[in-house]
Design a protein around this motif. Structure first.
Motif, PDB file in Angstrom:
ATOM      1  N   ALA A   1       3.951  11.931   4.856  1.00 26.64           N
ATOM      2  CA  ALA A   1       3.401  13.253   4.551  1.00 26.64           C
ATOM      3  C   ALA A   1       2.059  13.479   5.253  1.00 26.64           C
ATOM      4  O   ALA A   1       1.703  14.612   5.593  1.00 26.64           O
ATOM      5  N   TYR A   2       1.327  12.411   5.482  1.00 25.04           N
ATOM      6  CA  TYR A   2       0.022  12.494   6.155  1.00 25.04           C
ATOM      7  C   TYR A   2       0.175  12.836   7.638  1.00 25.04           C
ATOM      8  O   TYR A   2      -0.726  13.377   8.253  1.00 25.04           O
ATOM      9  N   GLY A   3       1.329  12.480   8.194  1.00 27.08           N
ATOM     10  CA  GLY A   3       1.537  12.752   9.622  1.00 27.08           C
ATOM     11  C   GLY A   3       2.190  11.610  10.365  1.00 27.08           C
ATOM     12  O   GLY A   3       2.307  11.639  11.590  1.00 27.08           O
ATOM     13  N   GLY A   4       2.581  10.550   9.621  1.00 28.94           N
ATOM     14  CA  GLY A   4       3.270   9.426  10.240  1.00 28.94           C
ATOM     15  C   GLY A   4       2.376   8.225  10.473  1.00 28.94           C
ATOM     16  O   GLY A   4       1.149   8.298  10.317  1.00 28.94           O
ATOM     17  N   VAL A   5       3.001   7.109  10.829  1.00 33.55           N
ATOM     18  CA  VAL A   5       2.274   5.843  10.912  1.00 33.55           C
ATOM     19  C   VAL A   5       1.183   5.845  11.987  1.00 33.55           C
ATOM     20  O   VAL A   5       0.098   5.311  11.766  1.00 33.55           O
ATOM     21  N   ALA A   6       1.444   6.443  13.135  1.00 32.29           N
ATOM     22  CA  ALA A   6       0.449   6.417  14.218  1.00 32.29           C
ATOM     23  C   ALA A   6      -0.832   7.135  13.792  1.00 32.29           C
ATOM     24  O   ALA A   6      -1.942   6.611  13.978  1.00 32.29           O
ATOM     25  N   ARG A   7      -0.691   8.302  13.189  1.00 31.41           N
ATOM     26  CA  ARG A   7      -1.876   9.062  12.760  1.00 31.41           C
ATOM     27  C   ARG A   7      -2.571   8.349  11.594  1.00 31.41           C
ATOM     28  O   ARG A   7      -3.803   8.220  11.575  1.00 31.41           O
ATOM     29  N   PHE A   8      -1.784   7.921  10.623  1.00 28.26           N
ATOM     30  CA  PHE A   8      -2.380   7.307   9.433  1.00 28.26           C
ATOM     31  C   PHE A   8      -3.162   6.045   9.790  1.00 28.26           C
ATOM     32  O   PHE A   8      -4.320   5.880   9.381  1.00 28.26           O
ATOM     33  N   TYR A   9      -2.545   5.144  10.542  1.00 32.63           N
ATOM     34  CA  TYR A   9      -3.221   3.878  10.855  1.00 32.63           C
ATOM     35  C   TYR A   9      -4.352   4.050  11.871  1.00 32.63           C
ATOM     36  O   TYR A   9      -5.205   3.168  11.987  1.00 32.63           O
ATOM     37  N   ARG A  10      -4.392   5.191  12.554  1.00 28.66           N
ATOM     38  CA  ARG A  10      -5.541   5.476  13.410  1.00 28.66           C
ATOM     39  C   ARG A  10      -6.757   5.840  12.554  1.00 28.66           C
ATOM     40  O   ARG A  10      -7.899   5.595  12.937  1.00 28.66           O
ATOM     41  N   ASP A  11      -6.499   6.407  11.378  1.00 27.53           N
ATOM     42  CA  ASP A  11      -7.576   6.866  10.505  1.00 27.53           C
ATOM     43  C   ASP A  11      -7.941   5.876   9.399  1.00 27.53           C
ATOM     44  O   ASP A  11      -9.069   5.884   8.906  1.00 27.53           O
ATOM     45  N   TYR A  12      -6.966   5.044   9.002  1.00 33.56           N
ATOM     46  CA  TYR A  12      -7.179   4.183   7.831  1.00 33.56           C
ATOM     47  C   TYR A  12      -6.767   2.733   8.087  1.00 33.56           C
ATOM     48  O   TYR A  12      -5.841   2.451   8.836  1.00 33.56           O
TER      49      TYR A  12
END
Length: 228
Positions: A109-120
């Motif tokens: 829901a956040y935008g997928g693994v690439a976006r999420f793990y780039r931020d967190y």
């Protein structure tokens, strides 16, 4: 050339070692030493999603469980999510953890693994797992805060490793902590050590899937509001 976030995490995991005798015969699980394949898996995972020098905010769980990070070495990531969502196969084990299902719904829901793990960056208060024998003689999960004596034994290690994680390149303006009891201990440590400017508390994924599954959509919204 600056070290990547991935390089720092991989080194952190390799150096994790806790050999102290614990209260009530509780034992420590160290997936990075117990299963040689785990280091390969974590190197593949962090190399894929953290191969840069971006700062990330920290999400802090309790301590790894037997079926999640206790097996894969990656917090809230069972072998099924690792293979199907992250496209990283783990041959030696197969695990399904309900907490991982919820967390990966949040990530999607956040935008997928690439976006999420780039931020967190997700880790734990105590980055290794605990197991103890129950009345039937079976080994079950245990949390660092289940016994006051266990927390006192592990607190120096917790503080030391939180500081090591911050040194990797963590944005300390806010920390998201999972679990209200977990938050009580992190807030107490934060008052003493001044690690984060603010702390945001969310209910733990395990609590949500076990006791509040009918309200899952509300919790997904809460998580997304906190993350964004």
């Amino acid at each position: 050339m600056k070290e990547t976030f991935a390089t720092k995490i991989i080194r952190f995991n390799k150096e994790l070692n806790f050999s102290q005798d614990l209260y009530k015969g509780i034992q420590v699980m160290n997936p990075f030493q117990d299963n040689p394949e785990i280091l390969e898996i974590t190197e593949a995972f962090y190399g894929k999603f953290y191969n840069d020098t971006h700062k990330r905010k920290l999400i802090v769980g309790i301590n790894p469980g037997r079926l999640g990070a206790g097996i894969t070495g990656i917090p809230f990531t069972d072998s099924k999510r690792l293979k199907e969502v992250c496209d990283i196969d783990i041959a030696s084990v197969n695990s399904h953890e309900p907490s991982s299902v919820f967390v990966y719904e949040v990530i999607e829901a956040y935008g997928g693994v690439a976006r999420f793990y780039r931020d967190y960056f997700i880790n734990s208060m105590f980055p290794l797992g605990f197991i103890q024998q129950n009345a039937k003689g079976n080994w079950v999960n245990c949390n660092y805060y289940d016994y006051p004596a266990l927390f006192e034994q592990t607190k120096p290690f917790i503080v030391e490793n939180l500081k090591k994680q911050l040194a990797m390149g963590v944005d300390t303006s806010n920390c998201i902590v999972l679990g209200k009891k977990n938050a009580k201990y992190l807030k107490a440590i934060n008052t003493q050590e001044k690690l984060f400017d603010t702390v945001t508390v969310l209910d733990h994924p395990r609590y949500i899937v076990q006791y509040k599954s009918k309200e899952k959509e509300r919790y997904l919204t809460e998580y997304l509001l906190a993350l964004q």
